[in-house]
Scaffold this motif. Structure first.
Motif, PDB file in Angstrom:
ATOM      1  N   PRO A 160       0.828  -1.175  -0.058  1.00  0.00           N
ATOM      2  CA  PRO A 160       0.111  -0.017  -0.049  1.00  0.00           C
ATOM      3  C   PRO A 160       1.073   1.367   0.022  1.00  0.00           C
ATOM      4  O   PRO A 160       2.062   1.361   0.470  1.00  0.00           O
ATOM      5  CB  PRO A 160      -0.847  -0.248   1.358  1.00  0.00           C
ATOM      6  N   THR A 161       0.296   2.221  -0.504  1.00  0.00           N
ATOM      7  CA  THR A 161       1.071   3.522  -0.705  1.00  0.00           C
ATOM      8  C   THR A 161       1.709   4.069   0.548  1.00  0.00           C
ATOM      9  O   THR A 161       2.936   4.450   0.614  1.00  0.00           O
ATOM     10  CB  THR A 161      -0.047   4.819  -1.263  1.00  0.00           C
ATOM     11  N   PRO A 162       1.043   3.990   1.639  1.00  0.00           N
ATOM     12  CA  PRO A 162       1.838   4.463   2.887  1.00  0.00           C
ATOM     13  C   PRO A 162       3.109   3.660   3.160  1.00  0.00           C
ATOM     14  O   PRO A 162       4.109   4.329   3.829  1.00  0.00           O
ATOM     15  CB  PRO A 162       0.564   4.578   4.194  1.00  0.00           C
ATOM     16  N   MET A 163       2.936   2.364   3.076  1.00  0.00           N
ATOM     17  CA  MET A 163       4.236   1.662   3.283  1.00  0.00           C
ATOM     18  C   MET A 163       4.930   1.793   2.428  1.00  0.00           C
ATOM     19  O   MET A 163       6.284   1.703   2.682  1.00  0.00           O
ATOM     20  CB  MET A 163       3.642   0.009   3.418  1.00  0.00           C
ATOM     21  N   ALA A 164       4.634   1.973   0.907  1.00  0.00           N
ATOM     22  CA  ALA A 164       5.805   2.099  -0.180  1.00  0.00           C
ATOM     23  C   ALA A 164       6.550   3.469   0.202  1.00  0.00           C
ATOM     24  O   ALA A 164       8.029   3.297   0.163  1.00  0.00           O
ATOM     25  CB  ALA A 164       5.050   2.420  -1.403  1.00  0.00           C
TER      26      ALA A 164
END
Length: 603
Positions: free
Chosen positions: A245-249
């Motif tokens: 997911p974007t926040p983890m990326a």
């Protein structure tokens, strides 16, 4: 390969298909297990148009269950066992599932459902997976066609109830075909599976890679939400292609990747991407956009290290057409904003049991000469750049928001909250605090004083997923409205997150003081007390990973992320840290122990 994974090529049967921390299966073993379960499901009445609930943590067992449902001819409903029992029971009832596939604990929790419940783990443990004799476990005779439902994913609903999106086998085949070609997937690839089974990204992580004969690798939950641990796991497992997911990326892009990294493609999506990869990053970052109603992915594009402004969401994928339309239904000029509409092979069948909503959102395609074709109106605001890339600009209305990759209907939260006997009227909005989106509930009490926030949080937690429970509850005398009678969001008072702190005693001792300081810096609050709850102050899982990192830096001990979840107050967290420090001290020399104790405050 036959349609939708009916069989696997015999040349791939000795290769690894799927592995988690407890179990691994070759393609021959996956075939045998799925075929045996598919025959059981067929005997229980599963056929085209019949739905089966799968409520199991990400695992080998969950993959076997989903494949078995597809081979039996039915469609599966992905559920997250972490969600409240009441919500899971409602989803099973709304979908009219014929069978529940789960682990023993979920079977016990949902034992009152009016359908058979099978323990996936017990079935796998009891099966003979070593023979690899496909002739002894042939799949049932195929019955399903391209138009039959493959899976149902529930999304937040504005009416107060979640809505199920029906995705056909033809839709899923379109996703598989595009992904395998776009990313040149081969049997040598090793793909990660990190998404919740209730999140449609899990579909994307699973079926294209199995269709290509690649292997799936599933980390435990603590790893998926801890950036350093996830990076190490991806490197050690030699993952070559993976979605995060974007926040983890964005957190992973901050890390220095080891030289032995095998990752060649990192896929991301679900939120606005704010970062670009640094020059020399050893993998390609691909940003994606999609909605459940259009089979996970509609746009995709490589994110270059250089570039001005936020990265785009790429271009439309093969078999999908995007149009940005104005209020008059005409295509707006490039560079102008408008509502994004999606058409093509990926447009789903519609909403389960909601024909009116289906007709409202899945509309006739006036640009197509083929009768019966439809577009999905996303409600998203976008514009097309000169190079045909698409820029996501947000939502057209304020009713739906995106919180850390989850699309959430604010009205659903408000409808559930309004059911509390002490709540007269309420509204839920999203506010940006320190670059992070947080849910805030405004409550007009039915009685005075306002019910306690712990009571309200507990009430919602019993009925909604964790990501839909607001972090702040604000009491007001009346909801402000505009001249036309709509909620005046601009007139709602700022929550003042500091009102949530100050009622707790001050931290005691250097360990509690240090932890309180860490939380104050991350959450951007002052005066956090020893009994204040990290999550009630606006913390979340990705911020929890940063707490773990700061604790390791400050105290020299590494805690699992679950320690933060299980001990969210400053005082409880300090106890866990102190125990970890003492455990490490016992294994050290006197000199090393003195240095560690000095760095951790001497406690």
């Amino acid at each position: 390969m036959n349609d939708l994974l009916d069989t696997f090529p015999r040349a791939s049967l000795d290769r690894l298909a799927v592995a988690d921390g407890n179990r691994s299966l070759t393609y021959a073993q996956l075939d045998a297990a799925a075929n045996a379960l598919a025959r059981r499901l067929r005997a229980l009445g599963v056929k085209p148009g019949v739905l089966v609930a799968i409520c199991h943590d990400r695992s080998v067992a969950a993959v076997v269950g989903a494949l078995a449902v597809l081979r039996a001819g039915g469609g599966y409903v992905g559920l997250d066992p972490a969600h409240p029992d009441a919500r899971l029971a409602y989803l099973c009832s709304d979908a009219g599932v014929a069978v529940l596939l789960a682990d023993a604990s979920v079977v016990a929790r949902l034992g009152s459902l009016p359908c058979p419940a099978l323990d996936l783990d017990a079935d796998l443990d009891a099966g003979d997976l070593d023979a690899g004799d496909l002739d002894a476990g042939e799949p049932p005779e195929p019955m399903a066609g391209p138009a039959d439902v493959a899976y149902v994913i529930y999304t937040s609903g504005s009416t107060g109830e979640p809505k199920g999106v029906q995705v056909s086998r033809a839709n899923l085949r379109a996703l598989i075909d595009w992904h395998c070609q776009a990313f040149s997937v081969t049997p040598d690839d090793r793909a990660s599976v990190v998404a919740s089974p209730a999140f449609d990204a899990s579909v994307w992580e699973t079926w294209p890679h199995l269709a290509a004969g690649a292997s799936l690798h599933i980390p435990d939950h603590a790893t998926t939400v801890t950036p350093g641990a996830l990076q190490k796991w991806m490197a050690d497992e030699e993952i070559t292609i993976g979605f995060v997911p974007t926040p983890m990326a964005e957190l992973l892009l901050e890390l220095e990747w080891p030289a032995y990294t095998a990752l060649r493609i990192m896929l991301t999506g679900g939120d606005v991407l704010h970062r670009r990869p640094a020059p020399g990053t050893p993998f390609t970052l691909v940003n994606n956009y999609g909605v459940t109603e259009a089979t996970v992915v509609s746009t995709s594009g490589v994110v270059a290290p250089e570039g001005a402004g936020l990265p785009s969401i790429g271009r439309s994928i093969a078999g999908t057409t995007l149009r940005v339309l104005g209020a008059d239904g005409r295509v707006v000029p490039d560079g102008e904003p408008g509502e994004l509409f999606i058409s093509g092979r990926s447009v789903a069948t519609g909403y389960l049991n909601r024909p009116e909503l289906t007709a409202e959102r899945f509309v006739p395609d006036p640009f197509s000469d083929e009768p019966g074709t439809r577009m999905y109106r996303t409600g998203d605001l976008a514009r097309v750049a000169d190079d045909n890339t698409v820029q996501f600009l947000g939502r057209i209305d304020d009713g739906q928001v995106q919180i850390r990759g989850h699309r959430i209907e604010l009205d659903e939260i408000a409808a559930v909250l309004a059911g509390h006997p002490s709540v007269g009227h309420c509204a839920v909005v999203v506010r940006e605090e320190g670059g992070d989106a947080r849910l805030v509930a405004y409550v007009v009490p039915a009685d005075v004083p306002m019910p306690g926030r712990e009571d309200l949080r507990a009430y919602l937690a019993e009925r909604l997923p964790a990501q839909m429970v607001p972090g702040a509850f604000v009491a007001i005398d009346a909801l402000p409205v505009t001249t036309n009678g709509k909620l005046d969001r601009a007139a709602l008072p700022a929550p003042g997150w500091q009102v949530l702190v100050g009622g707790s005693a001050a931290p005691e001792g250097p360990t509690e003081e240090a932890i309180a300081a860490i939380l104050e810096e991350l959450i951007e609050l002052e005066g956090i007390g020893r009994d204040d709850n990290f999550f009630e102050l606006g913390g979340h899982s990705l911020m929890g990973a940063q707490v773990v990192a700061r604790i390791q830096e400050r105290f020299g001990v590494e805690l699992p992320l679950l320690a933060v979840f299980d001990n969210p107050s400053v005082a409880d967290m300090a106890v866990v840290v102190s125990e970890a420090v003492l455990a490490r001290v016992e294994s050290m020399s006197d000199e090393e122990a003195e240095q560690l104790l000095a760095s951790s405050g001497g406690e």
